[in-house]
Enzyme design. Structure first.
Site, PDB file in Angstrom:
ATOM      1  N   TYR A   1       4.334 -13.375  -4.251  1.00 29.97           N
ATOM      2  CA  TYR A   1       5.657 -13.262  -4.861  1.00 29.97           C
ATOM      3  C   TYR A   1       5.652 -14.247  -6.019  1.00 29.97           C
ATOM      4  CZ  TYR A   1       7.779 -10.863  -0.832  1.00 29.97           C
ATOM      5  OH  TYR A   1       8.117  -9.960   0.134  1.00 29.97           O
TER       6      TYR A   1
ATOM      7  N   LYS B   1       2.208  -3.961  -6.035  1.00 28.62           N
ATOM      8  CA  LYS B   1       2.768  -3.318  -4.834  1.00 28.62           C
ATOM      9  C   LYS B   1       4.265  -3.089  -5.007  1.00 28.62           C
ATOM     10  CE  LYS B   1       3.381  -4.288   0.155  1.00 28.62           C
ATOM     11  NZ  LYS B   1       4.740  -4.779   0.372  1.00 28.62           N
TER      12      LYS B   1
ATOM     13  N   HIS C   1       8.630  -1.193   0.500  1.00 23.67           N
ATOM     14  CA  HIS C   1       8.775  -2.438   1.265  1.00 23.67           C
ATOM     15  C   HIS C   1       9.259  -2.143   2.694  1.00 23.67           C
ATOM     16  CE1 HIS C   1       8.816  -6.864   0.108  1.00 23.67           C
ATOM     17  NE2 HIS C   1       9.132  -6.926   1.380  1.00 23.67           N
TER      18      HIS C   1
ATOM     19  N   SER D   1       0.434 -12.393   3.442  1.00 28.41           N
ATOM     20  CA  SER D   1       1.704 -12.589   2.739  1.00 28.41           C
ATOM     21  C   SER D   1       1.827 -14.000   2.179  1.00 28.41           C
ATOM     22  CB  SER D   1       2.855 -12.337   3.715  1.00 28.41           C
ATOM     23  OG  SER D   1       4.070 -12.815   3.175  1.00 28.41           O
TER      24      SER D   1
ATOM     25  N   THR E   1       3.841  -8.310  -5.522  1.00 28.30           N
ATOM     26  CA  THR E   1       4.916  -7.453  -5.010  1.00 28.30           C
ATOM     27  C   THR E   1       6.013  -7.368  -6.069  1.00 28.30           C
ATOM     28  OG1 THR E   1       4.380  -7.957  -2.733  1.00 28.30           O
ATOM     29  CG2 THR E   1       6.605  -7.148  -3.150  1.00 28.30           C
TER      30      THR E   1
HETATM   31  C1  LIG Z   1       9.015  -8.109   8.873  1.00 26.46           C
HETATM   32  C2  LIG Z   1       8.432  -7.682   7.558  1.00 26.46           C
HETATM   33  C3  LIG Z   1       8.042  -8.644   6.635  1.00 26.46           C
HETATM   34  C4  LIG Z   1       7.479  -8.244   5.422  1.00 26.46           C
HETATM   35  N1  LIG Z   1       7.048  -9.220   4.550  1.00 26.46           N
HETATM   36  C5  LIG Z   1       6.487  -8.837   3.374  1.00 26.46           C
HETATM   37  C6  LIG Z   1       5.995  -9.816   2.473  1.00 26.46           C
HETATM   38  O1  LIG Z   1       6.023 -11.011   2.742  1.00 26.46           O
HETATM   39  N2  LIG Z   1       5.467  -9.372   1.311  1.00 26.46           N
HETATM   40  C7  LIG Z   1       5.392  -8.048   0.969  1.00 26.46           C
HETATM   41  O2  LIG Z   1       4.921  -7.687  -0.103  1.00 26.46           O
HETATM   42  N3  LIG Z   1       5.829  -7.099   1.828  1.00 26.46           N
HETATM   43  C8  LIG Z   1       6.362  -7.464   3.012  1.00 26.46           C
HETATM   44  N4  LIG Z   1       6.782  -6.495   3.883  1.00 26.46           N
HETATM   45  C9  LIG Z   1       6.564  -5.075   3.556  1.00 26.46           C
HETATM   46  C10 LIG Z   1       5.188  -4.591   4.068  1.00 26.46           C
HETATM   47  O3  LIG Z   1       4.149  -5.158   3.325  1.00 26.46           O
HETATM   48  C11 LIG Z   1       5.034  -3.067   3.969  1.00 26.46           C
HETATM   49  O4  LIG Z   1       5.360  -2.648   2.666  1.00 26.46           O
HETATM   50  C12 LIG Z   1       5.855  -2.287   4.987  1.00 26.46           C
HETATM   51  O5  LIG Z   1       6.050  -3.018   6.178  1.00 26.46           O
HETATM   52  C13 LIG Z   1       5.128  -0.966   5.295  1.00 26.46           C
HETATM   53  O6  LIG Z   1       5.864  -0.182   6.137  1.00 26.46           O
HETATM   54  P1  LIG Z   1       5.602  -0.048   7.732  1.00 26.46           P
HETATM   55  O7  LIG Z   1       6.122  -1.317   8.331  1.00 26.46           O
HETATM   56  O8  LIG Z   1       6.417   1.143   8.051  1.00 26.46           O
HETATM   57  O9  LIG Z   1       4.122   0.161   7.958  1.00 26.46           O
HETATM   58  C14 LIG Z   1       7.334  -6.867   5.114  1.00 26.46           C
HETATM   59  C15 LIG Z   1       7.708  -5.907   6.068  1.00 26.46           C
HETATM   60  C16 LIG Z   1       8.242  -6.291   7.275  1.00 26.46           C
HETATM   61  C17 LIG Z   1       8.613  -5.234   8.274  1.00 26.46           C
END
Ligand SMILES: Cc1cc2nc3c(=O)[nH]c(=O)nc-3n(C[C@H](O)[C@H](O)[C@H](O)COP(=O)(O)O)c2cc1C
Length: 348
Positions: A130, A217, A241, A108, A156
């Protein structure tokens, strides 16, 4: 990561016990009424499978090629920010665990450890970008990631600003030094937030400044996926997300077939959101994904057992996928097709 959704539930409960409640809620929560969050895993489970029988499945091969990488299984780590809240080693432990399991890592933009340090622990990895309000900060991050060995940039697209998450009750949860660990000294916090004016043109901008393929994404629609391909994307990643952006957005299990049909094999398609078992991985591949990514399951492993638990969890997910393939009567990933899924029953 696990033989069943019940196993996943137990892991989540273990993580809840070891994490500060505000951190657990920050990780576990979604936006608004958490409708999208709640629907994610259930939507995969609702897809019935149509297994073949009487195929020799004594050897099952889960290997797959993902954007030029030969991987042991089509399972990767989704980008998740601020992992040092889960474990002191944070992203370093996740990178080590992913490498150990042979899984692709996505790091990330909001990593709580320096990009170069994580790169030193990682196997194959992608950098999630981002576009920030100060594009100079983005440029610097992406150039550093490319210099440190990232093999793709993941843009993203679903976060022009953050979803409203009622479980995020502590504005001081992310200390300034964690937020800024990869940003230039003296950065302006407001300008380090996500830009709201990101467009398809940014795909070419990121490709040019990194020299890397760009995966977009956060897609949930076929028309957007086609526009990304026309704008130069090398891959599209179906995601909402983890239910943290637009509440009410469609589950990825439902969006994936539309996106896969729209790009018609022109680029690889990936998916995440609520994928918890090897059977879910099989469903996602049957619906058109080349590979899947998991977010919260990795966080729970990290919180409960650090790098070894991350490696074991990812290996278990890959093993569950191999088992599901055999029971479905397929021995190679290339044999997984839409025919493995039954169409929804009338009224569903
Ligand atoms: C705590 C947290 C932080 C996240 N941070 C980012 C991020 O920095 N960038 C991003 O593209 N997606 C982020 N996501 C989304 C994840 O990349 C992903 O799309 C999502 O967690 C997938 O679902 P799952 O948790 O059910 O496997 C984040 C998700 C969570 C739960």
């Amino acid at each position: 990561m696990f033989a069943s959704h019940a196993d996943y539930g137990r892991l989540e409960e273990d993580a809840r016990r070891v994490l500060d409640p505000a951190v657990f809620d920050f990780y576990a929560g979604g936006s608004g009424d958490e409708t999208t969050l709640a629907a994610a895993a259930a939507a995969w489970r609702r897809i019935p499978l149509r297994p073949h029988v009487l195929r020799d499945v004594s050897v099952v091969d889960t290997r797959v090629r993902v954007l030029g990488h030969d991987l042991a299984a089509p399972v990767g780590v989704a980008p998740v920010g601020y992992q040092s809240l889960a474990h002191p080693d944070g992203e370093l432990a996740t990178a080590w665990g992913a490498r150990r399991a042979g899984a692709l890592l996505t790091l990330s933009s909001r990593s709580s450890r320096r990009i170069e340090e994580v790169a030193a622990e990682a196997g194959p990895w992608w950098f999630q970008a981002y576009v920030l309000r100060d594009r100079g900060l983005t440029r610097e991050l992406v150039r550093r990631a490319a210099g440190a060995g990232a093999s793709a940039v993941v843009l993203t697209g679903d976060t022009p600003y953050l979803g409203r998450r009622r479980r995020d009750r502590d504005p001081g949860l992310i200390p300034e030094e964690v937020f800024g660990v990869n940003l230039a000294h003296g950065f302006d916090r407001a300008l380090a937030e996500q830009a709201a004016d990101v467009t398809y043109d940014d795909i070419a901008w990121l490709a040019e400044l990194s020299g890397l393929p760009v995966v977009v994404k956060g897609l949930l629609r076929g028309d957007d996926a086609r526009d990304c391909v026309a704008a130069g994307a090398s891959g599209v990643w179906v995601s909402n997300h983890g239910g943290r952006q637009l509440d009410g957005a469609v589950p990825t299990a439902r969006a994936l077939p539309e996106v896969a049909a729209a790009v018609r094999g022109a680029v690889e398609v990936y998916a995440d959101g609520g994928i918890r078992t090897g059977v879910d991985v099989l469903r996602a591949l049957a619906l058109g994904a080349r590979a899947v990514f998991v977010g919260r399951p990795v966080l729970w492993c990290l919180a409960t057992g650090g790098q070894n638990a991350v490696a074991d969890g990812l290996a278990e997910l890959a093993d569950g996928f191999a088992h599901a393939m055999g029971l479905a009567g397929v021995t190679k990933v290339s044999q997984i097709d839409q025919g493995l899924c039954a169409p929804p029953a009338a009224g569903e």
